[in-house]
Design a protein around this motif. Structure first.
Motif, PDB file in Angstrom:
ATOM      1  N   VAL A  91       0.990  -1.173   0.110  1.00 54.94           N
ATOM      2  CA  VAL A  91       0.155  -0.190  -0.110  1.00 54.94           C
ATOM      3  C   VAL A  91       1.000   1.395  -0.030  1.00 54.94           C
ATOM      4  O   VAL A  91       1.337   1.658   0.755  1.00 54.94           O
ATOM      5  CB  VAL A  91      -0.863  -0.109   1.140  1.00 54.94           C
ATOM      6  CG1 VAL A  91      -2.063   1.297   0.982  1.00 54.94           C
ATOM      7  CG2 VAL A  91      -1.842  -1.181   1.412  1.00 54.94           C
ATOM      8  N   ASN A  92       1.046   2.042  -1.305  1.00 56.12           N
ATOM      9  CA  ASN A  92       1.675   3.105  -1.384  1.00 56.12           C
ATOM     10  C   ASN A  92       1.390   3.805  -2.364  1.00 56.12           C
ATOM     11  O   ASN A  92       0.398   3.798  -3.342  1.00 56.12           O
ATOM     12  CB  ASN A  92       3.187   3.001  -1.207  1.00 56.12           C
ATOM     13  CG  ASN A  92       3.595   2.135  -2.587  1.00 56.12           C
ATOM     14  OD1 ASN A  92       3.204   2.519  -3.817  1.00 56.12           O
ATOM     15  ND2 ASN A  92       4.484   1.072  -2.344  1.00 56.12           N
ATOM     16  N   SER A  93       1.719   5.116  -2.676  1.00 57.08           N
ATOM     17  CA  SER A  93       1.095   6.012  -3.678  1.00 57.08           C
ATOM     18  C   SER A  93       1.512   5.705  -5.169  1.00 57.08           C
ATOM     19  O   SER A  93       1.165   6.123  -6.054  1.00 57.08           O
ATOM     20  CB  SER A  93       1.842   7.572  -3.539  1.00 57.08           C
ATOM     21  OG  SER A  93       3.286   7.365  -3.565  1.00 57.08           O
ATOM     22  N   ALA A  94       2.593   4.760  -5.301  1.00 50.39           N
ATOM     23  CA  ALA A  94       3.015   4.292  -6.596  1.00 50.39           C
ATOM     24  C   ALA A  94       2.260   3.113  -7.271  1.00 50.39           C
ATOM     25  O   ALA A  94       2.420   2.933  -8.383  1.00 50.39           O
ATOM     26  CB  ALA A  94       4.423   3.900  -6.484  1.00 50.39           C
ATOM     27  N   VAL A  95       1.497   2.428  -6.426  1.00 47.43           N
ATOM     28  CA  VAL A  95       0.583   1.324  -6.895  1.00 47.43           C
ATOM     29  C   VAL A  95      -0.320   1.357  -7.522  1.00 47.43           C
ATOM     30  O   VAL A  95      -0.984   0.593  -8.256  1.00 47.43           O
ATOM     31  CB  VAL A  95       0.726   0.163  -5.771  1.00 47.43           C
ATOM     32  CG1 VAL A  95       1.712  -0.057  -5.052  1.00 47.43           C
ATOM     33  CG2 VAL A  95      -0.545   0.564  -4.787  1.00 47.43           C
ATOM     34  N   HIS A 265      19.616  13.102  -7.899  1.00 47.66           N
ATOM     35  CA  HIS A 265      19.449  13.916  -6.717  1.00 47.66           C
ATOM     36  C   HIS A 265      18.171  14.452  -6.665  1.00 47.66           C
ATOM     37  O   HIS A 265      17.291  13.892  -7.478  1.00 47.66           O
ATOM     38  CB  HIS A 265      20.518  15.023  -6.869  1.00 47.66           C
ATOM     39  CG  HIS A 265      20.230  15.691  -8.277  1.00 47.66           C
ATOM     40  ND1 HIS A 265      19.142  16.427  -8.507  1.00 47.66           N
ATOM     41  CD2 HIS A 265      21.102  15.848  -9.239  1.00 47.66           C
ATOM     42  CE1 HIS A 265      19.299  17.062  -9.777  1.00 47.66           C
ATOM     43  NE2 HIS A 265      20.550  16.850 -10.317  1.00 47.66           N
ATOM     44  N   GLY A 266      17.736  15.090  -5.813  1.00 49.29           N
ATOM     45  CA  GLY A 266      16.325  15.450  -5.164  1.00 49.29           C
ATOM     46  C   GLY A 266      15.727  16.266  -6.296  1.00 49.29           C
ATOM     47  O   GLY A 266      14.391  16.451  -6.157  1.00 49.29           O
ATOM     48  N   ALA A 270      10.822  12.318 -10.955  1.00 45.44           N
ATOM     49  CA  ALA A 270      10.614  10.788 -10.506  1.00 45.44           C
ATOM     50  C   ALA A 270      11.252   9.970 -11.539  1.00 45.44           C
ATOM     51  O   ALA A 270      11.623   8.954 -11.108  1.00 45.44           O
ATOM     52  CB  ALA A 270       9.283  10.717  -9.851  1.00 45.44           C
ATOM     53  N   GLY A 271      10.875  10.295 -12.715  1.00 43.96           N
ATOM     54  CA  GLY A 271      11.150   9.256 -13.782  1.00 43.96           C
ATOM     55  C   GLY A 271      12.631   9.053 -13.914  1.00 43.96           C
ATOM     56  O   GLY A 271      13.293   8.236 -14.271  1.00 43.96           O
ATOM     57  N   GLN A 272      13.194  10.338 -13.883  1.00 44.02           N
ATOM     58  CA  GLN A 272      14.858  10.277 -13.923  1.00 44.02           C
ATOM     59  C   GLN A 272      15.440   9.367 -12.732  1.00 44.02           C
ATOM     60  O   GLN A 272      16.239   8.779 -13.241  1.00 44.02           O
ATOM     61  CB  GLN A 272      15.305  11.937 -13.934  1.00 44.02           C
ATOM     62  CG  GLN A 272      15.027  12.731 -15.324  1.00 44.02           C
ATOM     63  CD  GLN A 272      15.311  14.202 -15.091  1.00 44.02           C
ATOM     64  OE1 GLN A 272      15.134  14.658 -14.045  1.00 44.02           O
ATOM     65  NE2 GLN A 272      15.628  14.937 -16.207  1.00 44.02           N
TER      66      GLN A 272
END
Length: 560
Positions: A91-95, A265-266, A270-272
């Motif tokens: 259970v997380n925001s990516a699924v 780095h931050g 997210a894709g990179q």
């Protein structure tokens, strides 16, 4: 004293996990958890922390909830559990919403033994409600040092975990971390409200990690040394920087030199970040250049070298990051490039770490307008205080709640507590932050002392963590190698100007003469050693009595 696990557990280890012998600390942790104790396991990277909850999850009656800080770490854990035929609910925001809903439905039906989730998800009433339909056998807090705002990797979302523990009926808690000083252990226990805690500390010494420090001066020399180290080392490696700017500069420099290199780095999308991590993990890119945003939970056993191109903020961060090398037990090199000017970067980070008294007063003033019957979520408070960084706002709210000026409700919303002396509380909190800032400066000084010292690197690390029984000299770090070389080839000291005179004291920038090497410039110094840069660019280390101050030409000073 050796811990003996029950026959049924040992049989499970053999048949399900194909494990004949446990690593140091694992048996003690598993035994403590199976007995229902709150447990804190301090075990170095690669020592098998995950097994310490996987085995109890199969033995205990009920659901095991595992809280992890990173989705990438959770995905890695899920894949390993699936390989053990122990498919978890994730259970997380990516699924995605559909997958998350399906996982929650499965948890609510009591079909699962393990659920993997994030601190943020535990603040969702729907997630808590689904988990509450189960008997909770164990709650696992992975990377537990993230809950301490005094730690090197504080994550404000972790502050909501104690509320979740209470909402789930206060099950036994297993907290896992790779490194923790005694002060950090006490803070983790306090934050998680672990009253009676079993602490298991596995040995931190890993003889396959070979530590070294190289002194550099300026950006050009830093890049040249990074290129040289990466070209010399075989296999995969990570180059860490303290800033995004330096990460991008070194990434470009290594790419120009023909290296297969990725960047993380931050400020990457997210894709990179996902593509860079995948390229590194699969071997498509041999080297990852990254800030400390990369690495937590990365399970790549064959990392052969770690280079810290800039000074980290603490020995905790340094040990945690270098611990990602050599997880397969084979030799790996961990090199710190130290420029004395790097401390300014860390001093800047420290100066912006905590909310000021003015910021606290601004938050308190805003909260006076909040109706206690209608508390506000963090996002709304942040919108009302756009000039206060979200992280600082979370830290300040935690302190205000501890001072009973504010109240954090079970659903994560905040309101002000009436009838309190706001001004006095703000001054008290500000004083606590000032005291902590002083301790942070001492922590940075310990990192600087490591970089400047000629002592055994491993001895210094183990001493920092209060671990006894380790070697006085590892025999492999740069200091030990240098000491052994000096013993084989003793150098006659230069004559002293007066019999019995004490060793001279030097300062950065002094010109000195060393027998067999000529004239060089002091780049770093302590009471027991002096680092000197010579015209060929090499930096060599000497005991002060082996050096002689070189007279400056008339009209010049060491600062000219």
């Amino acid at each position: 004293m050796t811990t003996t696990l029950p026959d049924s557990v040992r049989r499970l280890l053999r048949e399900r996990f194909d494990i004949q012998r446990l690593r140091p600390g694992q048996a003690e942790v598993i035994d403590s958890v199976l007995k229902g104790h709150d447990t804190l396991a301090v075990m170095p990277t690669g020592s098998g922390k995950s097994l310490c909850y996987q085995v109890p999850a199969l033995c205990l009656d009920g659901l095991t909830v595992v809280v992890s800080p990173l989705i990438s770490l959770m995905q890695d854990q899920a894949e390993k559990l699936e390989g053990l035929e122990l498919d978890p609910a994730v259970v997380n925001s990516a699924v995605g919403d559909a997958a998350a809903d399906a996982a929650l439905d499965s948890v609510a039906r009591r079909d699962e033994r393990i659920v993997l989730t994030t601190p943020e998800q535990l603040q969702d009433p729907e997630v808590i409600a689904s988990i509450q339909r189960n008997r909770i056998a164990l709650l696992v807090v992975d990377e537990a040092h993230c809950i301490s705002q005094w730690g090197h990797d504080f994550r404000p979302a972790y502050l909501g975990i104690p509320d979740a523990v209470r909402a789930l009926g206060r099950p036994p808690v297993l907290a896992l971390t790779a490194t923790a000083t005694d002060a950090l252990i006490h803070d983790i226990a306090a934050q998680l409200d672990l009253q009676s805690l079993c602490v298991v500390k596995a040995g931190l010494y890993r003889p396959n990690l070979i530590y070294a420090v190289q002194h550099v001066a300026g950006d050009d020399e830093r890049l040249a040394q990074v290129r040289s180290l990466v070209a010399r080392e075989k296999g995969a490696g990570i180059v860490y920087t303290a800033t995004v700017r330096e990460a991008e500069r070194l990434h470009a420099g290594l790419k120009e030199a023909g290296q297969q290199v990725a960047l993380y780095h931050g400020r990457c999308t997210a894709g990179q970040r996902r593509d860079s991590q995948a390229a590194f993990m699969t071997g498509e890119c041999r080297v990852m250049v990254a800030t400390n945003a990369f690495g937590m939970g990365i399970d790549k056993p064959d990392v052969r070298f770690i280079v810290h191109a800039q000074l980290p903020g603490s020995l905790d961060a340094y040990y945690q990051e270098t611990g990602r090398a050599g997880r397969d037990g084979e030799p790996a090199r961990c090199t710190l490039l130290h420029d004395e000017r790097d401390k300014r970067v860390q001093q800047f980070f420290l100066s912006n770490r905590y909310p000021s008294a003015d910021t606290l007063e601004q938050i308190v003033a805003e909260m006076r307008d909040i109706d206690a019957a209608e508390p506000l979520p963090l996002d709304v408070l942040h919108q009302r205080l756009p000039n206060v960084a979200r992280r600082k706002l979370q830290v300040a709210l935690t302190m205000l709640c501890e001072a009973e000026i504010a109240r954090r409700h079970k659903d994560g919303r905040y309101s002000r507590q009436p009838g309190k002396n706001d001004a006095q509380a703000v001054q008290t909190i500000a004083a606590q932050y000032a005291e902590r800032s002083g301790k942070d400066r001492a922590t940075l000084e310990a990192m600087l002392h490591y970089a400047r010292s000629g002592r055994c690197r491993w001895a210094m690390l183990l001493e920092y963590y209060g671990e006894h029984g380790g070697p006085e000299r590892c025999g492999t770090c740069d200091s030990c190698v240098r000491a052994a070389e000096a013993a084989r080839h003793p150098v006659e000291p230069l004559p002293e100007s007066k019999a019995g005179a004490s060793a001279p004291r030097f300062a950065e920038g002094d010109k000195v003469r060393a027998r067999r090497h000529g004239v060089g410039t002091v780049v770093a110094t302590t009471r027991e050693r002096v680092d000197v840069r010579f015209p060929d660019g090499a930096i060599r280390r000497f005991v002060p009595r082996y050096l002689k101050r070189e007279a400056m030409p008339a009209g010049r000073t060491t600062d000219s």
